[in-house]
Design a protein around this motif. Structure first.
Motif, PDB file in Angstrom:
ATOM      1  N   ILE A 258     -15.180  88.012  82.528  1.00 34.10           N
ATOM      2  CA  ILE A 258     -14.484  87.315  83.610  1.00 34.10           C
ATOM      3  C   ILE A 258     -14.045  85.928  83.149  1.00 34.10           C
ATOM      4  O   ILE A 258     -12.910  85.515  83.399  1.00 34.10           O
ATOM      5  CB  ILE A 258     -15.374  87.238  84.875  1.00 34.10           C
ATOM      6  N   ALA A 259     -14.915  85.223  82.442  1.00 27.91           N
ATOM      7  CA  ALA A 259     -14.559  83.898  81.936  1.00 27.91           C
ATOM      8  C   ALA A 259     -13.409  83.989  80.933  1.00 27.91           C
ATOM      9  O   ALA A 259     -12.474  83.175  80.966  1.00 27.91           O
ATOM     10  CB  ALA A 259     -15.780  83.242  81.284  1.00 27.91           C
ATOM     11  N   VAL A 260     -13.447  84.990  80.076  1.00 27.83           N
ATOM     12  CA  VAL A 260     -12.391  85.161  79.074  1.00 27.83           C
ATOM     13  C   VAL A 260     -11.063  85.508  79.754  1.00 27.83           C
ATOM     14  O   VAL A 260     -10.020  84.937  79.415  1.00 27.83           O
ATOM     15  CB  VAL A 260     -12.786  86.234  78.031  1.00 27.83           C
ATOM     16  N   VAL A 261     -11.086  86.425  80.723  1.00 24.23           N
ATOM     17  CA  VAL A 261      -9.862  86.790  81.440  1.00 24.23           C
ATOM     18  C   VAL A 261      -9.283  85.568  82.153  1.00 24.23           C
ATOM     19  O   VAL A 261      -8.077  85.326  82.126  1.00 24.23           O
ATOM     20  CB  VAL A 261     -10.111  87.949  82.435  1.00 24.23           C
ATOM     21  N   HIS A 262     -10.140  84.780  82.792  1.00 23.97           N
ATOM     22  CA  HIS A 262      -9.695  83.578  83.486  1.00 23.97           C
ATOM     23  C   HIS A 262      -9.007  82.616  82.509  1.00 23.97           C
ATOM     24  O   HIS A 262      -7.931  82.082  82.802  1.00 23.97           O
ATOM     25  CB  HIS A 262     -10.892  82.902  84.162  1.00 23.97           C
ATOM     26  N   THR A 263      -9.613  82.420  81.362  1.00 24.51           N
ATOM     27  CA  THR A 263      -9.040  81.521  80.354  1.00 24.51           C
ATOM     28  C   THR A 263      -7.719  82.070  79.817  1.00 24.51           C
ATOM     29  O   THR A 263      -6.732  81.331  79.714  1.00 24.51           O
ATOM     30  CB  THR A 263     -10.039  81.314  79.193  1.00 24.51           C
ATOM     31  N   ILE A 264      -7.695  83.350  79.481  1.00 20.28           N
ATOM     32  CA  ILE A 264      -6.468  83.963  78.953  1.00 20.28           C
ATOM     33  C   ILE A 264      -5.340  83.856  79.981  1.00 20.28           C
ATOM     34  O   ILE A 264      -4.203  83.530  79.633  1.00 20.28           O
ATOM     35  CB  ILE A 264      -6.712  85.431  78.534  1.00 20.28           C
ATOM     36  N   PHE A 265      -5.657  84.127  81.250  1.00 20.41           N
ATOM     37  CA  PHE A 265      -4.636  84.033  82.294  1.00 20.41           C
ATOM     38  C   PHE A 265      -4.045  82.629  82.354  1.00 20.41           C
ATOM     39  O   PHE A 265      -2.831  82.451  82.411  1.00 20.41           O
ATOM     40  CB  PHE A 265      -5.211  84.440  83.650  1.00 20.41           C
ATOM     41  N   ASN A 266      -4.891  81.612  82.323  1.00 20.21           N
ATOM     42  CA  ASN A 266      -4.401  80.231  82.395  1.00 20.21           C
ATOM     43  C   ASN A 266      -3.593  79.848  81.158  1.00 20.21           C
ATOM     44  O   ASN A 266      -2.581  79.151  81.268  1.00 20.21           O
ATOM     45  CB  ASN A 266      -5.559  79.261  82.627  1.00 20.21           C
ATOM     46  N   VAL A 267      -4.002  80.318  79.992  1.00 12.77           N
ATOM     47  CA  VAL A 267      -3.246  80.042  78.768  1.00 12.77           C
ATOM     48  C   VAL A 267      -1.882  80.732  78.834  1.00 12.77           C
ATOM     49  O   VAL A 267      -0.853  80.141  78.494  1.00 12.77           O
ATOM     50  CB  VAL A 267      -4.038  80.467  77.512  1.00 12.77           C
ATOM     51  N   LEU A 268      -1.861  81.987  79.286  1.00 14.12           N
ATOM     52  CA  LEU A 268      -0.585  82.712  79.399  1.00 14.12           C
ATOM     53  C   LEU A 268       0.361  82.044  80.399  1.00 14.12           C
ATOM     54  O   LEU A 268       1.569  81.960  80.144  1.00 14.12           O
ATOM     55  CB  LEU A 268      -0.831  84.171  79.793  1.00 14.12           C
ATOM     56  N   CYS A 269      -0.177  81.578  81.514  1.00 18.62           N
ATOM     57  CA  CYS A 269       0.662  80.867  82.496  1.00 18.62           C
ATOM     58  C   CYS A 269       1.234  79.592  81.892  1.00 18.62           C
ATOM     59  O   CYS A 269       2.412  79.276  82.089  1.00 18.62           O
ATOM     60  CB  CYS A 269      -0.139  80.530  83.751  1.00 18.62           C
ATOM     61  N   THR A 270       0.417  78.882  81.152  1.00 20.87           N
ATOM     62  CA  THR A 270       0.882  77.650  80.512  1.00 20.87           C
ATOM     63  C   THR A 270       1.970  77.950  79.489  1.00 20.87           C
ATOM     64  O   THR A 270       3.005  77.271  79.453  1.00 20.87           O
ATOM     65  CB  THR A 270      -0.293  76.913  79.842  1.00 20.87           C
ATOM     66  N   LEU A 271       1.754  78.969  78.652  1.00 14.05           N
ATOM     67  CA  LEU A 271       2.762  79.336  77.654  1.00 14.05           C
ATOM     68  C   LEU A 271       4.067  79.771  78.321  1.00 14.05           C
ATOM     69  O   LEU A 271       5.154  79.473  77.826  1.00 14.05           O
ATOM     70  CB  LEU A 271       2.241  80.452  76.743  1.00 14.05           C
ATOM     71  N   LEU A 272       3.957  80.463  79.445  1.00 14.45           N
ATOM     72  CA  LEU A 272       5.142  80.928  80.163  1.00 14.45           C
ATOM     73  C   LEU A 272       5.902  79.778  80.810  1.00 14.45           C
ATOM     74  O   LEU A 272       7.129  79.703  80.719  1.00 14.45           O
ATOM     75  CB  LEU A 272       4.729  81.943  81.242  1.00 14.45           C
ATOM     76  N   LEU A 273       5.183  78.870  81.453  1.00 15.60           N
ATOM     77  CA  LEU A 273       5.831  77.874  82.301  1.00 15.60           C
ATOM     78  C   LEU A 273       6.010  76.496  81.673  1.00 15.60           C
ATOM     79  O   LEU A 273       6.793  75.689  82.188  1.00 15.60           O
ATOM     80  CB  LEU A 273       5.078  77.765  83.623  1.00 15.60           C
ATOM     81  N   LEU A 274       5.341  76.221  80.578  1.00 13.83           N
ATOM     82  CA  LEU A 274       5.506  74.912  79.944  1.00 13.83           C
ATOM     83  C   LEU A 274       6.955  74.649  79.555  1.00 13.83           C
ATOM     84  O   LEU A 274       7.465  73.543  79.792  1.00 13.83           O
ATOM     85  CB  LEU A 274       4.575  74.774  78.740  1.00 13.83           C
ATOM     86  N   PRO A 275       7.663  75.638  79.014  1.00 14.15           N
ATOM     87  CA  PRO A 275       9.074  75.388  78.698  1.00 14.15           C
ATOM     88  C   PRO A 275       9.950  75.197  79.945  1.00 14.15           C
ATOM     89  O   PRO A 275      11.096  74.782  79.834  1.00 14.15           O
ATOM     90  CB  PRO A 275       9.514  76.656  77.947  1.00 14.15           C
ATOM     91  N   MET A 276       9.423  75.492  81.099  1.00 16.93           N
ATOM     92  CA  MET A 276      10.212  75.413  82.335  1.00 16.93           C
ATOM     93  C   MET A 276       9.801  74.243  83.216  1.00 16.93           C
ATOM     94  O   MET A 276      10.011  74.276  84.431  1.00 16.93           O
ATOM     95  CB  MET A 276      10.059  76.719  83.110  1.00 16.93           C
TER      96      MET A 276
END
Length: 177
Positions: free
Chosen positions: A148-166
């Motif tokens: 659960i901790a790993v999924v939570h971290t991966i989700f937040n990293v993926l959101c950051t990678l997706l939205l940082l350029p935007m």
């Protein structure tokens, strides 16, 4: 280093206490049926968002999910959408804090909410496609504390990678709203 060890020991004591408190739920039929309902990822997102919004703490909400996972009834397939919803629910704190604040504080809260909603929508679609097309075995396995901790971290990293350029688009959206 002593304070780090004390903090870790306190965290583990809290997790053990929550796990012991919900341990008997694994045998309750209604509890088992509740997690069958979470096969619907949209419902999982809603539950995660509402629970986290009510208690106004994603850390506590994740801790509750981890404690419930100790029953063995929470699969990764159910946990992933709940985690996504927890990220939306955590925005309530910044929204409440922005009430009566200046425009920039309100815009920051809107960016926080927009970031989590957009990230959840995008990654929930990806998650749903992957789970329907590939049916990964892991999604039917019981979730673990670490998972659960790993999924939570991966989700937040993926959101950051997706939205940082935007970021400029998020800024424009916040100004518009």
């Amino acid at each position: 280093s002593c304070s780090i060890l004390l903090g870790f020991a306190t965290l583990m004591f809290g997790m053990d206490t929550m796990s012991n408190a919900v341990e008997g739920l694994a045998q309750v039929e209604a509890f088992q049926q509740m997690f069958i309902m979470f096969k619907n990822p949209i419902l999982g997102v809603l539950v995660g968002a509402v629970l986290t919004a009510v208690i106004q703490s994603s850390s506590a909400s994740v801790g509750i999910l981890q404690a419930l996972s100790a029953t063995g009834q929470v699969t990764f397939g159910a946990a992933v959408p709940i985690i996504m919803g927890q990220n939306i629910g955590t925005c309530v704190t910044s929204l409440i804090s922005s009430v009566g604040a200046n425009k920039n504080a309100k815009r920051a809260a809107v960016v926080h909410l927009s970031f989590n909603i957009i990230g959840t929508v995008v990654w929930l679609v990806v998650f749903s496609i992957i789970s329907k097309v590939f049916s990964p075995v892991i999604l039917d396995k019981p979730a673990t504390y670490l998972g659960i901790a790993v999924v939570h971290t991966i989700f937040n990293v993926l959101c950051t990678l997706l939205l940082l350029p935007m970021t400029s688009l998020l800024e424009k959206l916040a100004i518009l709203l």
